[in-house]
Design a protein around this motif. Structure first.
Motif, PDB file in Angstrom:
ATOM      1  N   THR A 171     -29.573   5.409  -4.327  1.00 14.72           N
ATOM      2  CA  THR A 171     -30.540   4.373  -4.694  1.00 14.72           C
ATOM      3  C   THR A 171     -29.826   3.079  -5.087  1.00 14.72           C
ATOM      4  O   THR A 171     -30.332   1.985  -4.839  1.00 14.72           O
ATOM      5  N   SER A 192     -32.167   4.282 -10.182  1.00  9.94           N
ATOM      6  CA  SER A 192     -30.770   4.551 -10.509  1.00  9.94           C
ATOM      7  C   SER A 192     -30.630   4.938 -11.967  1.00  9.94           C
ATOM      8  O   SER A 192     -29.953   5.900 -12.311  1.00  9.94           O
ATOM      9  N   TYR A 240     -38.180   7.805  -3.078  1.00  7.10           N
ATOM     10  CA  TYR A 240     -38.094   6.957  -1.885  1.00  7.10           C
ATOM     11  C   TYR A 240     -39.461   6.809  -1.226  1.00  7.10           C
ATOM     12  O   TYR A 240     -39.783   5.766  -0.657  1.00  7.10           O
ATOM     13  N   ILE A 298     -35.968   0.505  -7.286  1.00  3.82           N
ATOM     14  CA  ILE A 298     -34.933   1.354  -6.697  1.00  3.82           C
ATOM     15  C   ILE A 298     -33.592   1.142  -7.396  1.00  3.82           C
ATOM     16  O   ILE A 298     -32.943   2.073  -7.841  1.00  3.82           O
TER      17      ILE A 298
END
Lengths: 343, 588
Positions: free
Chosen positions: B387, B424, B462, B419
């Motif tokens: 990511t 993360s 995602y 993202i």
């Protein structure tokens, strides 16, 4: 009753998970004691999943441009927009190449170097040559990208506006008003304390420059004629966003901002564009499903800075036309002077 | 700190052990549990507003159950939509990914990994938690006020946030938001000072700066960023409080709202944005760096390989930390600021790509020829690297002022920051929880539930945020209550539904985590002392007798760096930092 049933479902789900976990744990105990971090089997399954899901996602990214590409805005229809498009394409190529290389390496490494009983990892702490390489290559590429970006930015934001037609776009919760500068191409002064009655923009009628100004609820632009848009806001921050032209500027109370650009395609030309006809077909099919009537393509200016409850519906129609069509339309409008005198 | 821990012999009451504890390990758990509660609230909110975006104007009884009068017949009101996105953002950024991530792992790991009995000031540390707690309570209370919680977006730009006439959420809800955030900042500062002082002064013998694990470097730089930038947000908030309550005009000028002419002139709303983003941008790294630090540790341990390029990793953490202070203007390219200033911020912003690229390549090389043990923590760490790449790359578009024009404030931005910083950071946090759970509770979390949790989370993450890039490129602005007002967005119905389905799946997947977490506290397998066969100092403390003071005897001294994994000539594939170098052995 529904609440009770929902509650019951949640409780049963939790009990279910507890039981599954217990079974797994008992099964694990039967296999005998484990002091390993993970078993070879864990590593194999997860490594395989890494390969399938990771590369699957990476492949999907490539496919998505085909799948969803038609949803993306059409190419910009403004002179500066064409420059931005070039920068965009260059950046996208760089991004996608980097994306595919690094993601593939990540998932392939994860798969290939999965832990196995008896394997030993390589003891390797650093490699100055390699590290220098992957510091200097990005640095080199970015230098190019930065220079390209800055030159595009300066061409866009600091253009020569000597021949631009001046107009104002005025924001308030939750609508837009446009003011044209008239024959003198100069906007009359305005101040928020003068707002009242028909004078919704607070234009100063003592300033003679304001007399030929034209206040309207629709934005008309002339093809291939640069327009210098000035922005004001009455209450909170709004943002004038004209997605088709690659134009955006915040409207800030107490401040005047501006953006100059040149539209390159009339509304009519857009409507006749084969690609646009395809898009509109798709959109009208979706509308038909919702039971809404078909529409024709129109440019729009919309608000792109959170401004309150009806932020999602703060818009004004934009029409791009030829000079002749514009002149006919403009001749039909009252000037500010006529408007206030009639009051 | 070589004296024996005096607290050990004290009679500890319930209050002093579990409530007003000064033991960093207990404070870490307090932070974690509070953040988990806040996280559940924020996740629920995101499910609600995603339902609204996918199926606007459809009535859902569940919305009425939760939102009451804000969702008559289950149809969400635009004002509560804005409030939900505002509070979702606030909670996730500050309470989960700052308070939760830093509060938990800085407290747990700093003394343990540098070899100290506790933080430099246990009392300040306790205060830090309780300010955080009160701040969380105030934020939650603000959800129940009649006029609704703050709704001006998590960035609370005035005048929208300054004027109660502008929207219902700018009434009492906004006041409580500001009170809560002020308390939060106090907590962050007390914590931050403590972290810095502890790392700089209380390292055990032999633990030189260059022998510290990368977690410590990341935490140190993060703490410095926080201490330098949070006060600026506090001043921004104070000025906003003055504008709201006392008739000052720091951010207000020439305003006519709801037919009322305000007398304030001369202020500038842009000033607020400068102050806000002077914190706001370092804040992105305050959220991200700890996650990267945790990942460095987990990737190295689980690959059974030294982290590749330790010095380059430290260098890039420092570079990112430094650069993060001079890029804030990229959030303001479209405010009408001088184009030259825009150029400067474009330049500095794109520079961050260099240290970020170095980190990614170093992670990849650490995996190369490793012997990767796929623990749940390792899966989340690899997820983080993925990511971080995906989200970082779109930063090249948003950080480039010319390209930013058409994607600024659209869903493209929403996709990007969720993202690169949301996913993360939360992946890093999950990695940390799975990795250090044995240290916190003396038990192991269930591995298989962890796998299910990761794969569902990774796929739905995602699934939610990748399609959003296309929604943004279609020109949809963020913080729109619905897309139905524009024919040009009518083609996006299906993609919006897809996003929402994944959002619900992602939320449901977290049940596996929460269940695993609480189940393992009570019923988990007993943890061995060093379950991951790791080199760092925290695994030299006793697992079950987790005393205040950490080591029952002397604090061990350190003889090597933290990354001697699979070193040739060693008996095992790891060598603890406390093991002296053998004769003729080179320090890495």
């Amino acid at each position: 009753m529904t609440t009770f049933l929902n509650f019951l479902i949640i409780v049963l789900t939790i009990i279910g998970i507890v039981q599954i976990v217990r079974i797994i744990e008992i099964a694990a105990k039967l296999k005998g004691p484990q002091d390993k971090i993970t078993t070879d089997q864990d590593n194999r399954y997860n490594a395989l999943a890494m390969l399938i899901v990771g590369l699957g996602f990476t492949a999907f990214v490539a496919y998505s441009f085909k799948l969803w590409g038609h949803l993306v805005l059409p190419d910009p229809v403004s002179v500066h927009g064409e420059g931005i498009k070039m920068l965009w394409d260059t950046t996208m190529i760089l991004i996608l190449v980097t994306f595919f290389i690094t993601q593939t390496l990540l998932f392939v490494f994860a798969y290939k170097y999965r832990g196995r009983e008896g394997n030993t990892a390589l003891f390797q702490t650093h490699n100055n040559k390699l590290e220098l390489l992957w510091t200097s290559v990005p640095a080199f590429v970015l230098t190019g990208l930065i220079l390209f970006g800055l030159s595009t930015w300066n061409k866009t934001m600091v253009p020569d506006t000597t021949n631009a037609k001046v107009m104002e776009v005025y924001a308030q919760q939750f609508n837009w008003t446009a003011r044209y500068a008239g024959d003198d191409n100069q906007l009359g002064k305005a101040h928020y304390t003068l707002i009242g009655g028909i004078n919704t923009l607070g234009v100063d009628e003592r300033d003679t420059l304001s007399h030929d100004d034209v206040v309207v609820r629709e934005i008309h632009l002339v093809k291939d004629q640069q327009v210098l848009m000035k922005f004001r806001s009455q209450d909170v921050i709004h943002s004038a966003y004209l997605p088709h032209f690659n134009v955006q500027m915040n409207c800030v109370p107490g401040m005047s901002t501006q953006f100059a650009f040149t539209p390159t395609k009339t509304t009519k030309e857009m409507r006749e564009d084969p690609e646009m006809i395809e898009r509109m077909k798709f959109i009208n099919e979706a509308r038909a499903k919702k039971g809404e009537e078909a529409v024709e393509f129109d440019y729009v200016l919309l608000c792109n800075k959170i401004c309150g409850s009806a932020h999602y519906n703060m818009q004004i129609k934009v029409i791009v036309e030829t000079q002749e069509e514009f002149d006919v339309w403009m001749a039909e409008q009252d000037t500010f002077k006529t408007l206030v005198s009639a009051q | 700190m070589s004296d024996h821990n005096e607290h050990h012999h004290h009679e500890e009451t319930f209050i002093s052990k579990y409530v007003f504890s000064t033991d960093h390990k207990m404070i870490a758990k307090q932070f974690l549990i509070t953040a988990m509660v806040m996280g559940v609230i924020a996740i629920l909110m995101s499910v609600f507003f995603r339902m609204q975006l996918a199926w606007p104007a459809e009535g859902y009884p569940i919305l009425e159950t939760f939102l009451g009068k804000w969702a008559p017949d289950g149809v969400m009101d635009p004002n509560i939509y804005l409030a939900l996105v505002t509070i979702h953002g606030t909670i996730m950024v500050f309470f989960v990914l700052t308070g939760g991530l830093s509060g938990t792992f800085f407290n747990l790991l700093i003394p343990l990994q540098i070899g100290a009995r506790d933080m430099a000031s246990g009392f300040l540390n306790m205060l830090s938690y309780w300010f955080f707690f009160v701040s969380s309570v105030v934020m939650v209370i603000s959800l129940f006020v009649t006029s609704g919680p703050a709704a001006a977006g998590w960035t609370i730009y005035p005048p929208l946030s300054a004027l109660p006439q502008a929207m219902p959420g700018s009434g009492l809800g906004m006041t409580l938001w500001l009170v809560s955030m002020s308390l939060f900042i106090v907590s962050a500062l007390l914590g931050g000072l403590n972290y810095i002082v502890t790392i700089l002064n209380l390292r055990t013998e032999g633990m030189s700066m260059t022998r510290m694990p990368l977690t410590m470097w990341a935490f140190l730089v993060t703490a410095i960023l926080g201490v330098l930038s949070f006060p600026v947000l506090l001043s921004a908030a104070l000025l906003l409080i003055f504008d709201r309550g006392f008739g000052t005009a720091f951010y207000l000028s020439d305003i006519m709202i709801q037919g009322e002419m305000l007398t304030q002139t001369g202020g500038s709303p842009i000033l607020f944005q400068h102050l806000f983003w002077f914190l706001g941008h370092p804040e992105v790294y305050i959220v991200l760096l700890p996650a990267l630090g945790i990942t460095s540790e987990v990737v190295s341990t689980s690959s059974r390989k030294p982290i590749f390029g330790y010095r380059a990793m430290v260098g890039s953490i420092l570079a990112i930390g430094f650069l993060s202070f001079i890029v804030w203007g990229h959030h303001m390219f479209m405010t009408g600021m001088n184009p030259f200033l825009g150029s400067v911020f474009t330049f500095t912003t794109l520079l961050i790509a260099i240290p970020s690229a170095v980190k990614v390549f170093n992670y990849l090389t650490t995996l190369w020829k490793g012997n990767i043990q796929f623990t749940p923590a390792m899966l989340f760490s690899i997820g983080l690297v993925s990511t971080f790449i995906s989200g970082g790359l779109t930063g090249l578009i948003l950080g480039d002022s010319a390209l930013d024009i058409n994607v600024h404030d659209t869903y493209f931005v929403v996709a990007h920051f969720h993202i690169v910083m949301g996913l993360s950071a939360i992946f890093g946090m999950f990695a940390g929880i799975y990795h250090w759970f044995p240290k916190m509770y003396g038990k192991m979390m269930n591995k298989n539930l962890g796998y299910v949790h990761f794969w569902l989370t990774f796929i739905s993450a995602y699934g939610v945020f990748y399609p959003m890039h296309f929604i943004g490129l279609a020109g949809v602005p963020r913080r729109y209550y619905s897309n139905t007002a524009f024919p040009m967005f009518d083609g996006l119905v299906e993609i919006n539904e897809l996003v929402t389905v994944f959002a619900i799946l992602g939320a449901v997947a977290q049940i596996f985590f929460f269940f695993n977490f609480f189940y393992s506290i009570y019923r988990g397998k007993d943890a061995p002392q060093n379950p991951w066969r790791s080199n760092t100092l925290e695994w030299t403390t006793p697992t079950h007798d987790r005393i205040h003071g950490n080591w029952p005897g002397e604090i061990p001294s350190v003889h090597r760096w933290a990354y001697d994994y699979s070193k040739p000539g060693a008996d095992e594939d790891f060598i603890s930092q406390v093991v002296p170098l053998k004769d003729g052995e080179e320090e890495h």
